[in-house]
Design an enzyme around this catalytic site. Structure first.
Site, mmCIF file in Angstrom:
data_model
loop_
_atom_site.group_PDB
_atom_site.id
_atom_site.type_symbol
_atom_site.label_atom_id
_atom_site.label_comp_id
_atom_site.label_asym_id
_atom_site.label_seq_id
_atom_site.Cartn_x
_atom_site.Cartn_y
_atom_site.Cartn_z
ATOM 1 N N GLY A 1 0.819 -1.207 0.000
ATOM 2 C CA GLY A 1 0.000 0.000 0.000
ATOM 3 C C GLY A 1 0.850 1.254 0.000
ATOM 4 N N GLY B 1 0.371 5.742 0.192
ATOM 5 C CA GLY B 1 -0.518 6.889 0.325
ATOM 6 C C GLY B 1 0.280 8.165 0.373
ATOM 7 N N ASP C 1 -11.462 9.631 11.830
ATOM 8 C CA ASP C 1 -11.318 9.431 10.378
ATOM 9 C C ASP C 1 -11.843 8.052 9.993
ATOM 10 O OD1 ASP C 1 -10.686 10.183 7.792
ATOM 11 O OD2 ASP C 1 -8.631 9.459 7.915
#
Length: 681
Positions: free
Chosen positions: A18, A20, A141
């Site tokens: 991953g 980001g 979040d």
């Protein structure tokens, strides 16, 4: 670090799973224990980011590690390790075999998930949130990319990067303030959007958005622009879920609409209440109504445009990007191994500054905030009325900004006005009223009205303990303020008792390494030293320095602050050679990290001079005392109390050097300035 493929000679990076905005997640092997783990690495900041931005991002990463490590629940990702290697922060977590909800929707071509799965996910997330909220943590979040469903059906909440202690007041600040709203627009609560106080019920709203999306295939306000999304959250009732998908159970439609209520008071009381409603609904019984006992408002059909808001959204919303709904919530690098899923969303909000002396940039931000919230307060007063809760919230933000600017007289007057309105509208024991009273006690203390400040803080702490509980984060913040005021009154035995009570509760609730627990331990050391128990204080500060170094690093301002306390108590024990060495090391560290004229640096420079004087090196001490006094004159003015204290030090040093005439002249000059008092700001 990725080139070495090995971190701390222990974690071997295998596959990138991953990426980001802030970093990367790797599948890795723990060579020491022979198990596979997930390693989350914070990317170095680019040159375009200033030091404040870099510090905030790194602190948020550390906070995620501290928060997640303190949570022990099957519904929360397990954290194994945290550290820094070659300048890169890393977090080692359990490797999760599953998919996040965003990926599950993508796998299903954005069609909603099966009903049984949705209800099971809702119940498991409610259980996990009930635990995290009970620990005093608000996620802030919650979104599909941050909720994992494992191959065995277990559901886990991930990514606590912007989590914080809940119920309004940040525990790290003695004065209540609300930071810039952070989160992802499709899943943000109305109070997050407005910059208001955020507590555990904000997470419940975000969960409602998530459940709406996995149940219908789209979030409740699925508009093209971020502004429309934000206005939708704040002003537009969502359409019932069953108008999109008739097969959904009636109880589930009602539960989600209750979660999406515009005000926190209309939502379920907490996550445990939510889980009870879901469990009752699954049995076929009729769950209870919302807290107000009222039916939800009639649905309003959404179109491409939303109604104009009654009051303007905060300035930050104008430039906020829309973020991602579940579709495309993760932009993975190619190739990726999705067999070991992990939260791949990296948040990029800006954290509120800590309670340190304001730098020029922070002063600028405080002045900008004062202007902006002043404009918002005027607009809201015209549109909603002067005593509307949103108007009062903006005025309270103005008072907070005034306090950050050191304008405590104005802050006090504004806090008092807001308090009167809150008491009239909500009553004396409402949490918002108590928050105003807490802030008023703070401003009284900073104005030197210590007895008044103590009485008010003491009363607020008692009221919060009665209304919220003795160990509630808000109660502990006010107790901390009680201890601070007791110390300024010279009542150190009572201050010590109060700080110890706060430290014990924070250790139990937040963990021994939480920054607020560590800050309270520092104040315990201050109290011990003031009570003449320097040996006990020295032992406490040695342990605190070790913990701060481990948690924050050796050059962090809080580590240096703990080392300063260590040096002071070495001096009190007449161990002056050691005290001098410690003071010099701390002064050098503060000069490098904070700057040569920072107030903390000047305090350390004075401590070096004190140690030199006790060692008989008065000429060297005089040069340093003059540096401190000259810097304070330049920064604070010649009549500021700290400047005058520096001149007194200088005169005393002249006396020790036999320069009595110069000392007398300087004492007279200080006396005249002290009589005149400091010039008004």
């Amino acid at each position: 670090m990725a080139e070495t493929r090995l971190i701390q000679s222990r974690y071997r990076l295998l596959d990138l799973i991953g990426r980001g905005g802030m970093g990367e997640v790797w599948r890795a092997r723990d060579e020491a224990l022979g198990r596979q783990v997930a390693v989350k690495c914070l990317k170095p900041m680019s040159a375009q980011h200033d030091e404040d931005h870099t510090r905030i991002v790194r602190e948020r990463f550390r906070r995620e590690a501290r928060v997640a490590a303190a949570l022990q629940h099957r519904g929360v990702t397990v954290v194994h390790d945290f550290g820094e290697y070659e300048g890169v922060l890393y977090l080692v977590m359990e490797l999760l075999d599953g998919r996040n909800l965003s990926q599950l929707l993508e796998d299903n071509a954005q069609h909603p998930l099966p009903v049984d799965d949705i209800v099971d996910i809702a119940e498991q997330v409610a259980d996990a949130l009930g635990y995290t909220h009970q620990q005093g943590i608000v996620h802030r979040d919650l979104k599909p990319a941050n909720i994992m469903r494992l191959s065995d059906g277990t559901v886990k909440i991930c990514d606590f990067g912007i989590a914080r202690p809940g119920h309004g007041i940040p525990v790290t600040s003695r004065l209540t303030g609300v930071g810039i709203a952070m989160g992802t627009p499709h899943y943000m609560s109305p109070e997050q959007i407005s910059g208001g106080q955020v507590d555990h019920r904000s997470d419940l709203y975000s969960l409602g958005c998530v459940l709406y999306e996995i149940a219908t295939g789209a979030p409740p306000f699925d508009l093209e622009d971020s502004w429309g999304i934000l206005v939708g959250h704040r002003d537009t009732p969502p359409e019932p879920l069953r108008s999109h998908r008739a097969e959904l159970p009636g109880f589930f439609d009602r539960v989600v609409l209750d979660l999406l209520a515009k005000t926190p008071e209309e939502r379920p009381a907490d996550a445990h209440d939510l889980r009870r409603r879901i469990a009752v609904g699954r049995t076929g019984e009729q769950p209870s109504l919302g807290p107000a006992g009222e039916a939800p408002p009639a649905p309003v059909a959404l179109s491409g445009r939303t109604p104009a808001p009654a009051a303007p959204l905060p300035a930050w919303a104008h430039t906020m990007t829309g973020g991602h709904r579940a579709t495309g919530a993760v932009t993975p690098p190619a190739p990726l191994d999705h067999s070991a899923g992990l939260t791949l969303a990296w948040t990029t909000g800006t954290a509120p500054p800590g309670p340190r002396a304001p730098s020029p940039s922070r002063r600028d931000r405080a002045e900008n905030a004062l202007r902006e919230f002043g404009r918002i307060a005027e607009d809201r007063a015209r549109a909603l009325g002067p005593e509307h809760p949103e108007t009062l919230a903006a005025r309270q933000q103005m008072a907070y900004a005034l306090g950050r600017l050191g304008r405590h007289t104005e802050a006090h007057a504004l806090h008092a006005a807001v308090l009167a309105a809150r008491e009239h509208a909500l009553g004396p024991d409402h949490p918002d009223t108590l928050r105003c009273r807490h802030n008023l006690a703070f401003s009284l203390s900073r104005l030197g009205r210590l007895e008044d400040a103590y009485r008010m803080a003491h009363d607020v702490a008692a009221a919060r303990a009665r209304v919220l509980g003795a160990d509630h984060p808000d109660t502990l913040v006010t107790l901390y303020e009680v201890g601070y005021t007791l110390g300024r009154l010279g009542r150190w035995t009572e201050a010590l008792h109060t700080y110890r009570r706060v430290a014990e509760a924070r250790t139990r609730l937040l963990g021994s390494d939480h920054p607020d627990t560590l800050a309270t331990r520092y104040e315990i050391g201050i109290s011990l030293g003031r009570l003449g128990r320097s040996a006990d204080a020295l032992e406490l500060y040695r342990a605190l320095v070790a913990d701060r170094t481990r948690v924050n690093g050796p050059t962090d301002p809080e580590t240096l602050r703990a080392r300063h306390g260590l040096g002071v108590n070495l001096g009190r024990l007449a161990r002056w050679d050691e005290a001098l060495a410690e003071a010099r090391a701390v002064c050098g560290g503060r000069e490098h990290v904070l700057g040569p004229d920072h107030p903390d640096t000047l305090v350390s420079r004075r401590e070096v001079a004190v140690a030199l004087g006790w060692l008989g090196r008065w000429t060297d001490a005089l040069a340093l005392y003059r540096q401190v006094a000259d810097a304070r004159t330049r920064l604070l003015g010649p009549a500021h109390p700290d400047t005058l204290a520096g001149r007194d030090d200088e005169a005393h040093c002249l006396e020790q050097l036999g320069r009595a005439r110069e000392a007398a002249d300087l004492y007279r000059e200080v006396a005249v300035l002290r009589e005149r008092g400091p010039a008004p700001l």
